[in-house]
Design a protein around this motif. Structure first.
Motif, mmCIF file in Angstrom:
data_model
loop_
_atom_site.group_PDB
_atom_site.id
_atom_site.type_symbol
_atom_site.label_atom_id
_atom_site.label_comp_id
_atom_site.label_asym_id
_atom_site.label_seq_id
_atom_site.Cartn_x
_atom_site.Cartn_y
_atom_site.Cartn_z
ATOM 1 N N LEU A 232 0.856 -1.194 0.000
ATOM 2 C CA LEU A 232 0.000 0.000 0.000
ATOM 3 C C LEU A 232 0.885 1.235 0.000
ATOM 4 C CD1 LEU A 232 -2.607 -0.841 2.804
ATOM 5 C CD2 LEU A 232 -3.033 -0.698 0.352
ATOM 6 N N PHE A 233 0.712 2.079 -1.011
ATOM 7 C CA PHE A 233 1.557 3.265 -1.135
ATOM 8 C C PHE A 233 0.680 4.509 -1.255
ATOM 9 C CE2 PHE A 233 3.814 -0.378 -2.684
ATOM 10 C CZ PHE A 233 5.082 -0.231 -2.144
ATOM 11 N N ALA A 234 1.224 5.638 -0.863
ATOM 12 C CA ALA A 234 0.520 6.910 -1.076
ATOM 13 C C ALA A 234 1.449 7.824 -1.861
ATOM 14 C CB ALA A 234 0.161 7.555 0.258
ATOM 15 N N LEU A 235 0.901 8.498 -2.855
ATOM 16 C CA LEU A 235 1.685 9.449 -3.644
ATOM 17 C C LEU A 235 0.930 10.769 -3.728
ATOM 18 C CD1 LEU A 235 2.879 7.202 -6.653
ATOM 19 C CD2 LEU A 235 4.167 7.796 -4.595
ATOM 20 N N GLY A 236 1.674 11.847 -3.926
ATOM 21 C CA GLY A 236 1.047 13.161 -4.099
ATOM 22 C C GLY A 236 0.782 13.854 -2.777
ATOM 23 N N PRO A 237 -0.218 14.756 -2.751
ATOM 24 C CA PRO A 237 -0.454 15.585 -1.567
ATOM 25 C C PRO A 237 -0.568 14.845 -0.233
ATOM 26 C CG PRO A 237 -1.729 16.423 -3.417
ATOM 27 C CD PRO A 237 -1.081 15.156 -3.888
ATOM 28 N N PRO A 238 -1.075 13.589 -0.167
ATOM 29 C CA PRO A 238 -1.123 12.944 1.157
ATOM 30 C C PRO A 238 0.262 12.753 1.795
ATOM 31 C CG PRO A 238 -2.549 11.764 -0.381
ATOM 32 C CD PRO A 238 -1.758 12.760 -1.191
ATOM 33 N N CYS A 239 1.346 12.947 1.018
ATOM 34 C CA CYS A 239 2.703 12.770 1.567
ATOM 35 C C CYS A 239 3.311 14.091 2.035
ATOM 36 C CB CYS A 239 3.626 12.149 0.516
ATOM 37 S SG CYS A 239 3.052 10.582 -0.100
ATOM 38 N N LYS A 240 2.496 15.098 2.243
ATOM 39 C CA LYS A 240 3.007 16.432 2.577
ATOM 40 C C LYS A 240 3.867 16.437 3.845
ATOM 41 C CE LYS A 240 1.282 21.209 2.697
ATOM 42 N NZ LYS A 240 2.010 21.706 1.557
ATOM 43 N N GLY A 241 3.470 15.656 4.840
ATOM 44 C CA GLY A 241 4.245 15.633 6.084
ATOM 45 C C GLY A 241 5.665 15.141 5.845
ATOM 46 N N ALA A 242 5.821 14.163 4.938
ATOM 47 C CA ALA A 242 7.140 13.578 4.686
ATOM 48 C C ALA A 242 7.986 14.458 3.774
ATOM 49 C CB ALA A 242 6.977 12.200 4.051
ATOM 50 N N LEU A 243 7.328 15.146 2.815
ATOM 51 C CA LEU A 243 8.097 15.828 1.767
ATOM 52 C C LEU A 243 7.908 17.337 1.739
ATOM 53 C CD1 LEU A 243 7.332 13.326 -1.139
ATOM 54 C CD2 LEU A 243 9.414 13.461 0.210
ATOM 55 N N TRP A 244 6.927 17.830 2.417
ATOM 56 C CA TRP A 244 6.514 19.233 2.445
ATOM 57 C C TRP A 244 6.052 19.710 1.067
ATOM 58 C CZ3 TRP A 244 3.982 22.471 4.873
ATOM 59 C CH2 TRP A 244 3.992 23.832 4.535
ATOM 60 N N GLU A 245 6.958 19.934 0.113
ATOM 61 C CA GLU A 245 6.516 20.416 -1.200
ATOM 62 C C GLU A 245 6.146 19.220 -2.071
ATOM 63 O OE1 GLU A 245 5.549 23.107 -2.493
ATOM 64 O OE2 GLU A 245 6.094 24.412 -0.842
ATOM 65 N N ILE A 246 4.868 18.866 -2.057
ATOM 66 C CA ILE A 246 4.401 17.760 -2.886
ATOM 67 C C ILE A 246 3.001 18.130 -3.374
ATOM 68 C CG2 ILE A 246 3.665 16.391 -0.863
ATOM 69 C CD1 ILE A 246 5.239 15.003 -4.093
ATOM 70 N N THR A 247 2.887 19.404 -3.736
ATOM 71 C CA THR A 247 1.610 19.951 -4.182
ATOM 72 C C THR A 247 1.626 20.187 -5.678
ATOM 73 O OG1 THR A 247 1.530 21.127 -2.092
ATOM 74 C CG2 THR A 247 -0.021 21.835 -3.764
ATOM 75 N N ALA A 248 2.710 20.754 -6.171
ATOM 76 C CA ALA A 248 2.731 21.185 -7.570
ATOM 77 C C ALA A 248 3.215 20.057 -8.480
ATOM 78 C CB ALA A 248 3.636 22.402 -7.719
ATOM 79 N N VAL A 249 2.883 20.198 -9.752
ATOM 80 C CA VAL A 249 3.214 19.185 -10.759
ATOM 81 C C VAL A 249 4.701 18.791 -10.743
ATOM 82 C CG1 VAL A 249 3.483 19.001 -13.282
ATOM 83 C CG2 VAL A 249 1.244 19.521 -12.271
ATOM 84 N N PRO A 250 5.647 19.756 -10.737
ATOM 85 C CA PRO A 250 7.059 19.340 -10.803
ATOM 86 C C PRO A 250 7.468 18.447 -9.634
ATOM 87 C CG PRO A 250 6.841 21.682 -11.286
ATOM 88 C CD PRO A 250 5.499 21.230 -10.801
ATOM 89 N N ASP A 251 6.863 18.665 -8.475
ATOM 90 C CA ASP A 251 7.231 17.844 -7.315
ATOM 91 C C ASP A 251 6.568 16.468 -7.382
ATOM 92 O OD1 ASP A 251 8.734 19.960 -6.070
ATOM 93 O OD2 ASP A 251 6.810 20.927 -5.724
ATOM 94 N N ILE A 252 5.313 16.449 -7.823
ATOM 95 C CA ILE A 252 4.593 15.164 -7.861
ATOM 96 C C ILE A 252 5.183 14.255 -8.943
ATOM 97 C CG2 ILE A 252 2.353 14.050 -8.240
ATOM 98 C CD1 ILE A 252 1.031 16.610 -7.159
ATOM 99 N N ARG A 253 5.498 14.836 -10.106
ATOM 100 C CA ARG A 253 5.993 13.966 -11.191
ATOM 101 C C ARG A 253 7.345 13.354 -10.810
ATOM 102 N NH1 ARG A 253 7.317 19.023 -15.239
ATOM 103 N NH2 ARG A 253 9.196 19.611 -14.120
#
Ligand SMILES: Cc1cc2nc3c(=O)[nH]c(=O)nc-3n(C[C@H](O)[C@H](O)[C@H](O)COP(=O)(O)OP(=O)(O)OC[C@H]3O[C@@H](n4cnc5c(N)ncnc54)[C@H](O)[C@@H]3O)c2cc1C
Length: 462
Positions: free
Chosen positions: A421-442
């Motif tokens: 089970l994995f989570a990608l994108g905005p739900p990972c904000k606590g771990a990565l902080w900037e995971i909102t915009a396209v360049p960070d998610i891709r």
């Protein structure tokens, strides 16, 4: 291999794209998107041509390793929106970007079929059960479906009302809880006074929309500090200057940024280039901070970071400033202390920044633009509740999303990281902080796909 992706906004779509490049023949992706629309998600579904991307076209490719992919798509088609210069410094309509994502996904599916197949489904996933040899997806009708891996890409949650206590006294018709829902915003009449909670990019969207509709009533946007996003300008490359792990304190980071801004100014280069130079290192800088320092950043620096890092397109800013200069739109700083019903519709008691007597603001409508909700303890979506209530996931220690390990595996209540089970994108904000915009998610979804399948690459779809 059978993989399920839950959510087909940018994150789920981009993850599917990266996986389609790499999955071995015979693999199958189940793509579940409850809206039935695959690609745009919340951010890129808007039908309003004035809702523009807040990132330059040059930086919006769906693929980290093919930076001109979006530009080539724009140049190849006879498309609405501003002309795109060779530099890619243009802010395109967000709805157009949604179309790009949908078309790119369709092209990638066609390119790899029948070796790898994608099954699209509009059935919302309401739960998952992890077994030693797979994961069962659960649906509202009791149906189940077995897969090997699941990616939770459920993205952005609607905002929660701040200071909700007095809200019950206000007629719910007056409260617009979903700022992205045209139907809800349609309740606002042209002469109604409107209070907007929040002064970030969502508030900017709503003001832009009202302005475009010829709204005549007063619009007041509120936030603790009353800061509007900065405006994009052309930037120039600036060398990376912060090294993750070196003096990991937000105040030390801030000092370095200020020094660098001064240096850049001497060369005639603006602060935006310096902030943008942080982009590739931001997640590592965040990871290097101990928990107490992350908390300090959230308490003291977050609003300043947000307005410098997440900027508005110049055309959008022009419209906002014109409304402000005409006296129709104003921003106020303060803290909401209470709500009440009023003959005008509703009243808000606003404690001004720095203290002092509360101000009473009245309006016909309040629109909640406080930003996507990240506190998973308060989110009622069935899948989120299921994951948390069953202990398959836990909120991260900052209350910004799900707790994940370095592979983005969901960390269960007992502290073990899932390998299915994995989570990608905005739900990972606590771990990565900037995971909102396209360049960070891709970047994240590419890293995820590469970790699973490092050896094969069919290339990006044309
Ligand atoms: C209004 C707005 C504008 C933005 N503009 C920009 C921009 O210009 N540039 C930029 O880089 N970033 C922008 N962003 C940031 C944005 O967060 C990301 O770019 C990206 O769109 C996030 O995509 P996502 O797929 O993670 O989330 P979402 O877009 O929220 O997609 C998640 C999807 O999951 C589906 N879903 C949820 N639960 C389930 C379930 N249980 N079963 C099935 N489906 C489910 C939802 O229906 C939804 O479509 C913007 C964000 C917002 C909110």
């Amino acid at each position: 291999m059978r993989l399920a992706i839950i959510g087909a906004g940018f994150t789920g779509t981009q993850t599917a794209l990266e996986l389609l490049r790499r999955l071995p023949p015979g693999s199958h992706i189940l793509l579940h998107e409850r809206s039935g629309v695959f690609g745009p998600g919340l951010a890129y579904s808007t039908a309003h041509a004035d809702h523009l991307l807040n990132v330059r076209a040059a930086n919006m490719s769906a693929f980290e390793d093919d930076p001109s992919h979006f530009l080539r798509w724009l140049w190849a088609g006879d498309l609405p929106g501003p002309a795109v210069p060779p530099s890619g410094h243009a802010f395109m309509p967000r709805g157009l970007y949604g179309r790009y994502l949908a078309e790119t996904l369709a092209a990638a599916e066609a390119q790899v079929a029948p070796a790898v197949t994608v099954e699209r489904s509009a059935r919302p996933v309401i739960g998952v059960d992890e077994a030693p040899d797979g994961v069962d997806l659960k649906f509202a009708d009791g149906d189940r479906c077995r897969v090997d891996l699941v990616v939770v890409a459920t993205g952005n949650n609607p905002p929660q009302w701040p200071f909700p206590e007095g809200l019950a006294a206000v007629d719910p018709f007056r409260l617009i809880g979903d700022p992205w829902d045209d139907g809800e915003l349609g309740r606002i009449g042209p002469d109604d006074d409107v209070v907007i909670l929040g002064t970030g990019l969502t508030a900017v969207d709503v003001v832009t929309l009202l302005g475009r509709r010829g709204h005549r009533g007063r619009i007041t946007a509120l936030s603790r500090r009353g800061l509007l996003p900065s405006v994009h300008e052309q930037t120039r490359p600036w060398k990376p200057f912060l090294v993750p792990g070196e003096d990991p304190r937000p105040l030390a980071y801030l000092r370095r940024v200020r020094d660098e801004v001064r240096k850049a100014a001497l060369e005639g280069i603006g602060w935006r280039s310096v902030i943008d130079a942080l982009r590739p290192a931001t997640q590592d800088l965040w990871r290097a901070l101990p928990l107490a320092e992350r908390q300090r950043f959230l308490r003291h620096l977050r609003p300043w970071w947000e307005v410098h890092r997440h900027r508005m397109a110049p055309q959008v800013a022009e419209g906002i400033f014109a409304l402000r200069d005409a006296g129709q739109f104003a921003v106020k700083a303060g803290r909401i202390r209470g709500w009440a019903a009023a003959p005008e519709g509703l009243a808000i008691s606003l404690g001004p920044k720095g203290g002092g007597a509360a101000e009473r603001l009245t309006a016909a409508f309040a629109v909640n633009c406080t930003g996507v909700s990240v506190d998973y303890r308060r989110i009622s979506a069935p899948l989120v509740r299921h994951l948390l209530d069953r202990g398959l996931a836990r909120p991260d220690s900052l209350g910004l999303g799900f707790d994940v390990d370095e592979n983005f595996g969901l960390i269960a209540a007992d502290g073990t990281a899932s390998r299915r089970l994995f989570a990608l994108g905005p739900p990972c904000k606590g771990a990565l902080w900037e995971i909102t915009a396209v360049p960070d998610i891709r970047k994240q979804s590419r890293a995820f796909a590469l970790r699973l399948f490092p050896d094969r690459d069919r290339g990006t779809p044309s």
